[in-house]
Design a protein around this motif. Structure first.
Motif, PDB file in Angstrom:
ATOM      1  N   LYS A   1       0.815  -1.212   0.000  1.00 19.70           N
ATOM      2  CA  LYS A   1       0.000   0.000   0.000  1.00 19.70           C
ATOM      3  C   LYS A   1       0.850   1.264   0.000  1.00 19.70           C
ATOM      4  N   GLU A   2       1.936   1.229   0.728  1.00 19.57           N
ATOM      5  CA  GLU A   2       2.835   2.384   0.802  1.00 19.57           C
ATOM      6  C   GLU A   2       4.269   1.903   0.635  1.00 19.57           C
TER       7      GLU A   2
ATOM      8  N   SER B   1       8.420   3.315   0.486  1.00 20.62           N
ATOM      9  CA  SER B   1       9.393   4.399   0.644  1.00 20.62           C
ATOM     10  C   SER B   1      10.696   4.001  -0.035  1.00 20.62           C
TER      11      SER B   1
ATOM     12  N   LYS C   1      12.122   5.269  -7.913  1.00 18.82           N
ATOM     13  CA  LYS C   1      10.674   5.439  -7.795  1.00 18.82           C
ATOM     14  C   LYS C   1      10.014   5.408  -9.171  1.00 18.82           C
TER      15      LYS C   1
ATOM     16  N   THR D   1       1.472   0.417  -8.103  1.00 15.51           N
ATOM     17  CA  THR D   1       0.443   1.452  -7.926  1.00 15.51           C
ATOM     18  C   THR D   1       0.384   1.995  -6.505  1.00 15.51           C
ATOM     19  N   ALA D   2       1.221   1.486  -5.626  1.00 18.31           N
ATOM     20  CA  ALA D   2       1.241   1.972  -4.246  1.00 18.31           C
ATOM     21  C   ALA D   2       1.724   3.421  -4.207  1.00 18.31           C
ATOM     22  N   GLN D   3       1.392   4.090  -3.128  1.00 19.13           N
ATOM     23  CA  GLN D   3       1.927   5.435  -2.916  1.00 19.13           C
ATOM     24  C   GLN D   3       3.419   5.322  -2.627  1.00 19.13           C
TER      25      GLN D   3
ATOM     26  N   ASP E   1       7.037   7.197  -1.782  1.00 20.55           N
ATOM     27  CA  ASP E   1       7.726   8.390  -1.301  1.00 20.55           C
ATOM     28  C   ASP E   1       9.221   8.195  -1.524  1.00 20.55           C
TER      29      ASP E   1
END
Length: 282
Positions: free
Chosen positions: A179-180, A182, A208, A217-219, A221
């Motif tokens: 989901k997320e 980094s 990234k 498709t995850a967010q 950062d």
């Protein structure tokens, strides 16, 4: 006499009802299914609150010795596994049981988490396959990639081999339904701080972008940290020896949070082959 017969009949019925296993297991100790995916989906996991290893209080399961968990391997018999992990924490049955389930507690970054662990035995009662629920247990993944391998010296463009490495990570992130995510870029301590910070940011952004190109498709950062958070200090080396020594500091770290659970046929939830990484993979 009639009462005695009734008692024996009732006892026999209870024993028979308790026979068997939760999951459908083949004679060679594998979950049954036409495909590996279907076999995994067919695994049945008991509810945590059904664990017998809870004693008094509200916690279920044990806090295991992870060195013992790492020692478990194919071919071990039940007594050997019980000596390492204790008796199973759930009641799969009383006769011919070829499936043992455990509930293991652990802490990651100060957070209390729990994993379920399943051992399947073959017809000779030798352990043959091992599974975790949820797969990865904590749902987190971590990848530490060498920047020297991803990029040429003082460059931000991924090498061909670097692309393959990042693409492999992308596939794992997609399959785990992260989901997320980094992406953190780091350099060694050589050179100007401002330059290193800028280079690490550009490299993090490039990784990234590659993940996005591969369908993640995850967010995501992306952040460069320059020479912060050094993982290896080198004091006595000089010249090329110093550069070689500082190699581990030139890296890109990719971390994700999400879930690897999938809904299976009949409302059951499947597991996987991966345990709690920070503890199990020492």
């Amino acid at each position: 006499m009639k009462l005695s017969r009734l008692f024996l009949s009732t006892t026999a019925a209870m024993v028979l009802a308790a026979c068997g296993n939760l999951s459908d297991i083949t004679e060679d100790g594998q979950p049954a299914g036409d495909t590996p995916e279907q076999a995994m989906a067919n695994l049945v996991w008991p509810k945590i609150d059904k664990a017998r290893f809870n004693h008094d209080g509200s916690q279920f399961g044990s806090w295991p010795n992870w060195d013992n968990v790492r020692m478990v391997e194919r071919g071990m018999n039940k007594d050997q596994i019980a000596n390492l992990l204790g008796r199973p924490h759930f009641s799969e049955g009383l006769y011919g049981v070829r499936e043992w389930d455990y509930a293991f507690n652990y802490r990651e970054n100060g957070v209390h988490k729990i994993c379920q662990y399943k051992v399947l035995f073959d017809k000779n009662m030798n352990a043959q396959s091992f599974f975790w629920y949820p797969n990865g247990c904590n749902g987190n993944s971590s990848f530490n990639l060498s920047a020297d391998f991803l990029f040429n010296f003082d460059q931000e463009t991924l090498t061909e081999e670097g692309k393959k490495v990042v693409d492999n990570v992308a596939e794992q992130l997609k399959s785990s339904k992260a989901k997320e995510v980094s992406v953190a870029g780091y350099t060694d301590r050589l050179g100007a701080k401002a330059y290193n910070l800028n280079l690490s940011q550009r490299r993090a952004e490039r990784v990234k972008n590659r993940l996005i190109e591969q369908g993640v498709t995850a967010q995501i950062d992306a952040k460069g940290y320059g020479e912060a958070n050094q993982v290896k200090a080198c004091k006595d080396e000089r010249g090329q020896a110093l550069k070689d020594c500082l190699h581990p500091n030139r890296r890109v770290e990719i971390k994700s949070s999400g879930t690897v659970l999938k809904q299976a046929v009949g409302g059951q939830m499947n597991g996987g082959l991966t345990g709690p990484t920070p503890l199990y993979n020492k």
